[in-house]
Enzyme design. Structure first.
Site, PDB file in Angstrom:
ATOM      1  N   ARG A 141       0.865  -1.174   0.000  1.00  0.00           N
ATOM      2  CA  ARG A 141       0.000   0.000   0.000  1.00  0.00           C
ATOM      3  C   ARG A 141       0.907   1.231   0.000  1.00  0.00           C
ATOM      4  O   ARG A 141       2.041   1.178   0.480  1.00  0.00           O
ATOM      5  CB  ARG A 141      -0.897   0.031   1.238  1.00  0.00           C
ATOM      6  CG  ARG A 141      -1.853  -1.146   1.371  1.00  0.00           C
ATOM      7  CD  ARG A 141      -2.672  -1.010   2.652  1.00  0.00           C
ATOM      8  NE  ARG A 141      -3.662  -2.079   2.801  1.00  0.00           N
ATOM      9  CZ  ARG A 141      -3.471  -3.201   3.472  1.00  0.00           C
ATOM     10  NH1 ARG A 141      -2.306  -3.393   4.077  1.00  0.00           N
ATOM     11  NH2 ARG A 141      -4.413  -4.119   3.554  1.00  0.00           N
ATOM     12  N   LYS A 179      -2.481  -2.056   7.800  1.00  0.00           N
ATOM     13  CA  LYS A 179      -3.689  -1.513   8.411  1.00  0.00           C
ATOM     14  C   LYS A 179      -3.839  -2.015   9.837  1.00  0.00           C
ATOM     15  O   LYS A 179      -3.492  -3.145  10.156  1.00  0.00           O
ATOM     16  CB  LYS A 179      -4.922  -1.913   7.588  1.00  0.00           C
ATOM     17  CG  LYS A 179      -5.075  -1.116   6.299  1.00  0.00           C
ATOM     18  CD  LYS A 179      -6.409  -1.403   5.647  1.00  0.00           C
ATOM     19  CE  LYS A 179      -6.637  -0.497   4.453  1.00  0.00           C
ATOM     20  NZ  LYS A 179      -7.951  -0.745   3.817  1.00  0.00           N
ATOM     21  N   HIS A 203      -2.100   2.150  -5.962  1.00  0.00           N
ATOM     22  CA  HIS A 203      -2.920   0.955  -5.768  1.00  0.00           C
ATOM     23  C   HIS A 203      -2.998   0.132  -7.042  1.00  0.00           C
ATOM     24  O   HIS A 203      -3.210  -1.083  -6.987  1.00  0.00           O
ATOM     25  CB  HIS A 203      -4.314   1.361  -5.297  1.00  0.00           C
ATOM     26  CG  HIS A 203      -4.758   0.609  -4.081  1.00  0.00           C
ATOM     27  ND1 HIS A 203      -4.072   0.645  -2.880  1.00  0.00           N
ATOM     28  CD2 HIS A 203      -5.807  -0.230  -3.876  1.00  0.00           C
ATOM     29  CE1 HIS A 203      -4.690  -0.126  -1.995  1.00  0.00           C
ATOM     30  NE2 HIS A 203      -5.736  -0.666  -2.575  1.00  0.00           N
ATOM     31  N   ARG A 259      -0.188  -2.237  -6.894  1.00  0.00           N
ATOM     32  CA  ARG A 259      -0.496  -3.281  -5.903  1.00  0.00           C
ATOM     33  C   ARG A 259      -1.473  -4.302  -6.497  1.00  0.00           C
ATOM     34  O   ARG A 259      -1.290  -5.511  -6.346  1.00  0.00           O
ATOM     35  CB  ARG A 259      -1.064  -2.618  -4.652  1.00  0.00           C
ATOM     36  CG  ARG A 259      -1.558  -3.559  -3.562  1.00  0.00           C
ATOM     37  CD  ARG A 259      -1.883  -2.727  -2.332  1.00  0.00           C
ATOM     38  NE  ARG A 259      -2.872  -3.340  -1.455  1.00  0.00           N
ATOM     39  CZ  ARG A 259      -2.577  -4.183  -0.465  1.00  0.00           C
ATOM     40  NH1 ARG A 259      -1.329  -4.532  -0.245  1.00  0.00           N
ATOM     41  NH2 ARG A 259      -3.536  -4.660   0.311  1.00  0.00           N
ATOM     42  N   HIS A 262      -4.461  -8.733   3.647  1.00  0.00           N
ATOM     43  CA  HIS A 262      -5.916  -8.683   3.731  1.00  0.00           C
ATOM     44  C   HIS A 262      -6.389  -9.488   4.945  1.00  0.00           C
ATOM     45  O   HIS A 262      -5.982 -10.635   5.128  1.00  0.00           O
ATOM     46  CB  HIS A 262      -6.564  -9.275   2.482  1.00  0.00           C
ATOM     47  CG  HIS A 262      -6.470  -8.387   1.287  1.00  0.00           C
ATOM     48  ND1 HIS A 262      -6.633  -8.833  -0.002  1.00  0.00           N
ATOM     49  CD2 HIS A 262      -6.231  -7.042   1.181  1.00  0.00           C
ATOM     50  CE1 HIS A 262      -6.503  -7.829  -0.847  1.00  0.00           C
ATOM     51  NE2 HIS A 262      -6.256  -6.740  -0.148  1.00  0.00           N
ATOM     52  N   TYR A 316      -9.826 -10.508  -6.997  1.00  0.00           N
ATOM     53  CA  TYR A 316      -8.872 -10.694  -8.084  1.00  0.00           C
ATOM     54  C   TYR A 316      -9.247 -11.866  -8.977  1.00  0.00           C
ATOM     55  O   TYR A 316      -8.847 -11.909 -10.146  1.00  0.00           O
ATOM     56  CB  TYR A 316      -7.463 -10.892  -7.527  1.00  0.00           C
ATOM     57  CG  TYR A 316      -6.952  -9.653  -6.846  1.00  0.00           C
ATOM     58  CD1 TYR A 316      -6.500  -8.573  -7.585  1.00  0.00           C
ATOM     59  CD2 TYR A 316      -6.959  -9.533  -5.461  1.00  0.00           C
ATOM     60  CE1 TYR A 316      -6.056  -7.418  -6.971  1.00  0.00           C
ATOM     61  CE2 TYR A 316      -6.526  -8.385  -4.834  1.00  0.00           C
ATOM     62  CZ  TYR A 316      -6.080  -7.330  -5.596  1.00  0.00           C
ATOM     63  OH  TYR A 316      -5.648  -6.184  -4.975  1.00  0.00           O
TER      64      TYR A 316
END
Length: 294
Positions: free
Chosen positions: A144, A168, A240, A243, A266, A275
């Site tokens: 990120r 995150k 992004h 990524r 994630h 994806y």
């Protein structure tokens, strides 16, 4: 209890109890401030469902469905917090439907397009090697943009083949780094990073601007936007995009979805599953290869 006091307490709750990142907290705060600006003379403790519906209806005339859905989600979280703190007994957004926005597939570049971007970096420019290393690192490790700009020298474990990334929720994860990306990073640090004089609080930060400060998110966007313009790339790209391209290319080359989930950081496999929708040809190949009736 007034609006601003509640909002301040709410952001502390998001930080301490939920461990959200600064960017996520600011996003939640912006959503609540929209409601505050609309009901400035009313208390959030007394706002009812019909009043919230009125606000949502007015909002729908100003923003697209995706933005509207995000605001509704943010406000639902805020009122859940008020219930948690015993300020309210109900959530006025519980029965309010979120607009159907469909599946938003992430943009992805081809390997040729990424190579084209990198080939057009002006390495004679003082920041050329830095920018090349940044793009290779985002794409090569699936970072990120916030993870990239906060990456530290002390986060590098290159002999072991890993970098430590703060993701995150202030959660660390170790990401493998390819030897070519690792060599590029070492070259940048030894030959270019050492020429910078960092400010005291950014002494451990890897990527710096000319004033010795860590880069901003906006700076990374500008670098990519300029490269897209130079190469006449018509796709809308940002950090992004690189990524997403990293994850997409791994999937297309046969990587397991669970591995990609861990690499991207994630929390839920559902986030990574988007994806799969990018390449129907890949899905068909998997079925043909592994179907029990082949």
């Amino acid at each position: 209890m007034n609006w601003l006091s509640l909002i301040k307490d709410y952001t502390l709750y998001l930080t301490i109890e939920r461990g959200l990142s600064d960017n996520s907290i600011k996003s939640y705060e912006r959503d609540v401030l929209k409601l505050y600006n609309y009901f400035e003379n009313s208390s959030p403790i007394n706002i009812n469902k019909s009043e919230v519906q009125e606000f949502i209806y007015d909002l729908s005339k100003k923003v697209n469905p995706r933005s509207q859905a995000r605001v509704i989600s943010g406000l639902r979280s805020f009122f859940d917090y008020l219930i948690f703190e015993n300020y309210r007994e109900d959530n006025p957004l519980d029965l309010i439907e979120t607009p159907k926005i469909g599946l938003k597939l992430p943009d992805a570049l081809t390997e040729e397009e990424i190579n084209l971007l990198i080939a057009h970096i002006d390495l004679s420019h003082p920041q050329g090697e830095r920018n090349k290393t940044i793009i290779e690192l985002i794409y090569g490790c699936g970072l990120r943009v916030s993870e990239l700009i906060n990456l530290k020298l002390s986060d590098l474990f290159l002999e072991e083949g890993f970098i430590r990334v703060l993701g995150k929720g202030d959660k660390y994860r170790f990401v493998p780094i390819h030897i070519s990306t690792s060599n590029l990073l070492v070259t940048y640090i030894q030959n270019f990073r050492k020429q910078e004089t960092p400010i005291k609080e950014d002494e451990d930060i890897i990527f710096l601007n000319r004033r010795g400060k860590r880069l901003t998110r906006q700076m990374i966007f500008i670098v990519l936007k300029n490269l897209a313009s130079i190469t006449n790339l018509k796709k809308k790209i940002g950090p992004h995009t690189l990524r997403h391209s990293f994850a997409t290319h791994l999937l297309q080359n046969g990587a397991d979805l669970r591995v990609i989930q861990q690499l991207l950081g994630h929390e839920s496999i559902t986030t990574t599953e988007i994806y799969v929708h990018l390449d129907r040809k890949y899905l068909q190949e998997v079925v043909e290869k592994y179907h029990p009736r082949k």
